[in-house]
Each structure stands twice: as C-alpha cells, then as structure tokens.
Design a protein around this motif. Structure first.
Motif, PDB file in Angstrom:
ATOM      1  N   ASP A 114      50.197  33.315  53.275  1.00 42.73           N
ATOM      2  CA  ASP A 114      51.486  33.799  52.788  1.00 42.73           C
ATOM      3  C   ASP A 114      51.259  34.878  51.725  1.00 42.73           C
ATOM      4  O   ASP A 114      50.112  35.263  51.452  1.00 42.73           O
ATOM      5  N   PHE A 115      52.324  35.364  51.105  1.00 44.37           N
ATOM      6  CA  PHE A 115      52.214  36.420  50.098  1.00 44.37           C
ATOM      7  C   PHE A 115      51.252  36.030  48.978  1.00 44.37           C
ATOM      8  O   PHE A 115      50.409  36.819  48.558  1.00 44.37           O
ATOM      9  N   PHE A 116      51.392  34.811  48.481  1.00 46.56           N
ATOM     10  CA  PHE A 116      50.640  34.378  47.312  1.00 46.56           C
ATOM     11  C   PHE A 116      49.142  34.288  47.604  1.00 46.56           C
ATOM     12  O   PHE A 116      48.310  34.739  46.813  1.00 46.56           O
ATOM     13  N   GLY A 117      48.791  33.715  48.761  1.00 44.46           N
ATOM     14  CA  GLY A 117      47.385  33.624  49.130  1.00 44.46           C
ATOM     15  C   GLY A 117      46.776  34.984  49.414  1.00 44.46           C
ATOM     16  O   GLY A 117      45.637  35.266  49.017  1.00 44.46           O
ATOM     17  N   LEU A 118      47.547  35.841  50.085  1.00 45.97           N
ATOM     18  CA  LEU A 118      47.064  37.187  50.399  1.00 45.97           C
ATOM     19  C   LEU A 118      46.878  38.027  49.137  1.00 45.97           C
ATOM     20  O   LEU A 118      45.921  38.783  49.010  1.00 45.97           O
ATOM     21  N   ARG A 119      47.793  37.868  48.182  1.00 45.91           N
ATOM     22  CA  ARG A 119      47.668  38.609  46.923  1.00 45.91           C
ATOM     23  C   ARG A 119      46.403  38.185  46.168  1.00 45.91           C
ATOM     24  O   ARG A 119      45.648  39.027  45.684  1.00 45.91           O
ATOM     25  N   ASP A 120      46.170  36.888  46.093  1.00 52.43           N
ATOM     26  CA  ASP A 120      44.975  36.402  45.390  1.00 52.43           C
ATOM     27  C   ASP A 120      43.707  36.901  46.066  1.00 52.43           C
ATOM     28  O   ASP A 120      42.763  37.336  45.400  1.00 52.43           O
ATOM     29  N   LYS A 121      43.683  36.844  47.393  1.00 51.69           N
ATOM     30  CA  LYS A 121      42.514  37.322  48.140  1.00 51.69           C
ATOM     31  C   LYS A 121      42.318  38.823  47.909  1.00 51.69           C
ATOM     32  O   LYS A 121      41.190  39.290  47.717  1.00 51.69           O
ATOM     33  N   LEU A 122      43.419  39.575  47.894  1.00 53.29           N
ATOM     34  CA  LEU A 122      43.336  41.021  47.700  1.00 53.29           C
ATOM     35  C   LEU A 122      42.816  41.358  46.304  1.00 53.29           C
ATOM     36  O   LEU A 122      42.008  42.276  46.144  1.00 53.29           O
ATOM     37  N   ILE A 123      43.252  40.620  45.292  1.00 60.70           N
ATOM     38  CA  ILE A 123      42.766  40.840  43.927  1.00 60.70           C
ATOM     39  C   ILE A 123      41.255  40.683  43.874  1.00 60.70           C
ATOM     40  O   ILE A 123      40.532  41.531  43.326  1.00 60.70           O
ATOM     41  N   LEU A 124      40.745  39.606  44.458  1.00 62.24           N
ATOM     42  CA  LEU A 124      39.302  39.342  44.453  1.00 62.24           C
ATOM     43  C   LEU A 124      38.546  40.395  45.243  1.00 62.24           C
ATOM     44  O   LEU A 124      37.493  40.882  44.830  1.00 62.24           O
ATOM     45  N   GLU A 125      39.078  40.751  46.409  1.00 64.10           N
ATOM     46  CA  GLU A 125      38.418  41.748  47.265  1.00 64.10           C
ATOM     47  C   GLU A 125      38.368  43.115  46.587  1.00 64.10           C
ATOM     48  O   GLU A 125      37.364  43.827  46.681  1.00 64.10           O
ATOM     49  N   LEU A 126      39.446  43.488  45.908  1.00 67.29           N
ATOM     50  CA  LEU A 126      39.474  44.790  45.238  1.00 67.29           C
ATOM     51  C   LEU A 126      38.477  44.851  44.088  1.00 67.29           C
ATOM     52  O   LEU A 126      37.768  45.850  43.913  1.00 67.29           O
ATOM     53  N   PHE A 127      38.397  43.783  43.301  1.00 65.32           N
ATOM     54  CA  PHE A 127      37.430  43.764  42.203  1.00 65.32           C
ATOM     55  C   PHE A 127      35.999  43.858  42.736  1.00 65.32           C
ATOM     56  O   PHE A 127      35.194  44.668  42.267  1.00 65.32           O
ATOM     57  N   TYR A 128      35.698  43.030  43.714  1.00 67.34           N
ATOM     58  CA  TYR A 128      34.324  42.981  44.225  1.00 67.34           C
ATOM     59  C   TYR A 128      34.012  44.167  45.142  1.00 67.34           C
ATOM     60  O   TYR A 128      32.873  44.639  45.208  1.00 67.34           O
ATOM     61  N   GLY A 129      35.029  44.679  45.817  1.00 65.64           N
ATOM     62  CA  GLY A 129      34.802  45.757  46.781  1.00 65.64           C
ATOM     63  C   GLY A 129      34.852  47.149  46.209  1.00 65.64           C
ATOM     64  O   GLY A 129      34.423  48.116  46.848  1.00 65.64           O
ATOM     65  N   THR A 130      35.378  47.297  44.974  1.00 69.03           N
ATOM     66  CA  THR A 130      35.504  48.628  44.382  1.00 69.03           C
ATOM     67  C   THR A 130      34.914  48.726  42.978  1.00 69.03           C
ATOM     68  O   THR A 130      34.648  49.823  42.500  1.00 69.03           O
ATOM     69  N   GLY A 131      34.766  47.588  42.284  1.00 72.49           N
ATOM     70  CA  GLY A 131      34.236  47.618  40.928  1.00 72.49           C
ATOM     71  C   GLY A 131      35.219  48.127  39.893  1.00 72.49           C
ATOM     72  O   GLY A 131      34.827  48.495  38.784  1.00 72.49           O
ATOM     73  N   ILE A 132      36.511  48.146  40.216  1.00 74.69           N
ATOM     74  CA  ILE A 132      37.494  48.690  39.277  1.00 74.69           C
ATOM     75  C   ILE A 132      37.707  47.745  38.098  1.00 74.69           C
ATOM     76  O   ILE A 132      37.405  46.560  38.156  1.00 74.69           O
ATOM     77  N   ARG A 133      38.243  48.304  37.029  1.00 73.90           N
ATOM     78  CA  ARG A 133      38.570  47.541  35.825  1.00 73.90           C
ATOM     79  C   ARG A 133      39.904  46.823  36.010  1.00 73.90           C
ATOM     80  O   ARG A 133      40.717  47.195  36.862  1.00 73.90           O
ATOM     81  N   LEU A 138      33.197  40.343  38.040  1.00 70.97           N
ATOM     82  CA  LEU A 138      33.212  40.856  39.413  1.00 70.97           C
ATOM     83  C   LEU A 138      32.845  42.341  39.439  1.00 70.97           C
ATOM     84  O   LEU A 138      32.234  42.821  40.398  1.00 70.97           O
ATOM     85  N   ARG A 139      33.210  43.069  38.395  1.00 68.93           N
ATOM     86  CA  ARG A 139      32.793  44.476  38.277  1.00 68.93           C
ATOM     87  C   ARG A 139      31.271  44.545  38.129  1.00 68.93           C
ATOM     88  O   ARG A 139      30.613  45.376  38.781  1.00 68.93           O
ATOM     89  N   HIS A 140      30.714  43.677  37.291  1.00 62.08           N
ATOM     90  CA  HIS A 140      29.257  43.607  37.154  1.00 62.08           C
ATOM     91  C   HIS A 140      28.608  43.234  38.485  1.00 62.08           C
ATOM     92  O   HIS A 140      27.549  43.762  38.850  1.00 62.08           O
ATOM     93  N   THR A 141      29.231  42.319  39.200  1.00 63.75           N
ATOM     94  CA  THR A 141      28.693  41.844  40.476  1.00 63.75           C
ATOM     95  C   THR A 141      28.667  42.973  41.496  1.00 63.75           C
ATOM     96  O   THR A 141      27.685  43.151  42.224  1.00 63.75           O
ATOM     97  N   PHE A 142      29.744  43.744  41.548  1.00 62.17           N
ATOM     98  CA  PHE A 142      29.825  44.910  42.441  1.00 62.17           C
ATOM     99  C   PHE A 142      28.650  45.856  42.201  1.00 62.17           C
ATOM    100  O   PHE A 142      27.938  46.247  43.126  1.00 62.17           O
ATOM    101  N   ALA A 143      28.440  46.217  40.932  1.00 63.56           N
ATOM    102  CA  ALA A 143      27.383  47.177  40.593  1.00 63.56           C
ATOM    103  C   ALA A 143      25.999  46.603  40.880  1.00 63.56           C
ATOM    104  O   ALA A 143      25.131  47.283  41.442  1.00 63.56           O
ATOM    105  N   THR A 144      25.779  45.344  40.513  1.00 62.15           N
ATOM    106  CA  THR A 144      24.467  44.718  40.705  1.00 62.15           C
ATOM    107  C   THR A 144      24.113  44.612  42.181  1.00 62.15           C
ATOM    108  O   THR A 144      22.990  44.924  42.585  1.00 62.15           O
TER     109      THR A 144
END
Length: 293
Positions: free
Chosen positions: A126-145, A241-247
């Motif tokens: 649903d919206f809530f699960g997809l939003r949470d997954k997207l937040i995690l994916e964006l942090f780990y997949g892009t390294g953004i702040r 997660l930003r550190h994880t992306f870079a590492t």
C-alpha cells in the motif's frame, strides 16, 4: 553583531537553517560566558585571551572535543566576518587552535544486511509500505542527505532518463542516476499516493501518513525502525545509509572522484574517509589469504 552575521550566512553564504542554528547557539553560549566576566563587554570587544578562556572552560566541563572544535570554527568564522567588514581591527580568533581528535571511520551496514532489508523484508504494497521502501531505496541507491530527500519533488525526477535532481548544500544542484528498481517503485508509489491524497501536494514526492510533506524526524524514525531489524550497528540513521552507499561503491571499485560527485562533496578529502573502510576490508582479505601474512 551576531544577528548581522547570521543574516550573512543565510543570504550570502547560503548556509542551511540547521547550520545557521548551530552557529547561533555557539555564539550565544560564548556571549553568555563573556557576560559573566563583564556585563559591559560586547562580542566585538573580545581579545584572544578571553576567547581562549571560554575554550578552556569547555574543556574543563568535559565537552566533547569535536563539539569544542566546532565552536572554535564558529568563532574564527564570526571574527573573520567582523574583520572583513572593518568592524574590528584585529581578529582575536586567528590563534585559536583546534583540539586533537581521533577520526572514527564512518559506520555502515554490511552488504548482506542491506540485501536482507531490501530484498527479503516484506513491505506492504500500500502507500505506506511503498513510501517506506522508497525512502530506504533512495538513501541506499543515491547516497543523498536527509534534507535532500525530503525536498525531492515530482518535477525533479526524470523517469525517462532514470535520474533525480537534488539541491545540496549551498544550493548546489546535482543529478544522480536511479536504478531500475527505484524507478519502478516510484511509478507504483506515485499511483498509490495520488489515489489516496489526490494530485495537489505542492509537487512534493514523499508524504507523511497525513498527506503532508515529510519532515526530518519522521524519516529518521522510519529508517531506524527498519535498520533495527537487520543490523547491530550502534548508529541507525539516514546518514548511515549514505555512508553505506559510498562504502559499497568503493568496495566494488568505483572511481573516487565519481563517488565524490554523487555525494555532492566539495572536496575529495571529504570522500577519502570512505577509502579507509575499503582498505580495512582489503587488509582482512590479505591476512586471511596470503601465505606470508
């Protein structure tokens, strides 16, 4: 003088509100200390001896050396500003020396733990699960702040080019590529979001449960909740997660300059800290595998 300086940081230096608040708190603390010495003293009247006495008092109060160094940096910046505006003739902060500190390696999540989180955790569709997954994916997949994530708009995303444009520190824009998985989640998420809240949201991508723009603590709690299930790391924050992306990028042989650009660092020195984690991994492999180790 302090308010004039803070306006300078906001309008000319383009510092973030969070950074300006830190500078403000440091200067007000210094001002409070000075007032105790002499109620008639102004910040622009201080000499090196008085500034140093404040720093010594912080050390005696066992304030963390990193926090003390930040306050020293604040004083140096403040008095440099006053000197450049010819408000003072001499800069009393030039001789303030930062304290020696250990440089801890950035904490990050192991690859297998991230795989477990993103590939095996069952997020509700649903919206809530997809939003949470997207937040995690964006942090780990892009390294953004964190600040960059909550300000992503629909218009800043190009699904055709698979990129996202973010506004970093000092209003510097950069474009970051998106994985196919993230693009797919964005498409499904936007459909669910519009179905639940409609399309009039001031062009903000990520929304709270109430349909408002996400705020830092909400995102922090979301990341912490999921990381608690898969890692024993003491820190469980968006920055981890930003550190994880870079590492993980450097572990896979990514070019250091490319990682610098993806992270939005202004200098290579800020990115080089992640190479230490990769070197530790190489040393571990060497010790286990080399016959003379």
């Amino acid at each position: 003088m302090i308010n004039t300086y803070l306006k300078y940081l906001l309008h000319e230096k383009k510092y973030s509100e969070h950074t300006i608040l830190s500078y403000k708190n440091d200067l007000l603390q210094a001002e409070t200390f000075v007032t105790r010495i002499d109620p008639n003293l102004e910040m622009c009247d201080l000499n090196h001896k008085i500034l140093r006495s404040w720093i010594v008092s912080l050390i005696e109060d066992k304030i963390n050396p990193r926090s003390v160094n930040r306050k020293i940096a604040t004083l140096r910046s403040f008095y440099k500003f006053l000197h450049s505006r010819e408000i003072i003739n001499d800069n009393p902060a030039t001789k303030l020396k930062p304290l020696k500190t250990d440089k801890p390696l950035p904490e990050f999540v192991q690859k297998k733990e991230m795989d477990t989180l993103l590939d095996k955790v069952d997020f509700v569709k649903d919206f809530f699960g997809l939003r949470d997954k997207l937040i995690l994916e964006l942090f780990y997949g892009t390294g953004i702040r964190l600040s960059e994530l909550i300000n992503i708009s629909d218009r800043s995303i190009s699904l055709y080019d698979s990129t996202v444009k973010v506004l970093g520190k000092r209003n510097k824009e950069r474009v970051i590529p998106l994985t196919k998985e993230i693009v797919n989640i964005i498409n499904i998420y936007i459909a669910k979001r519009n179905e639940l809240f409609g399309e009039s949201r001031d062009d903000v991508l990520l929304l709270t449960d109430a349909g408002k723009k996400c705020y830092p603590m909400m995102v922090y709690r979301t990341v912490k909740k999921y990381l608690e299930h898969i890692t024993k790391s003491s820190k469980k924050s968006p920055h981890v997660l930003r550190h994880t992306f870079a590492t993980h990028l450097l572990d896979k042989g990514a070019d250091l300059n490319a990682v610098k650009d993806l992270l939005g660092h202004s200098s290579l020195a800020a990115t080089q800290v992640y190479t230490h984690n990769s070197l530790e991994k190489l040393k571990s492999v060497f010790d286990q595998a080399h016959p003379k180790a």
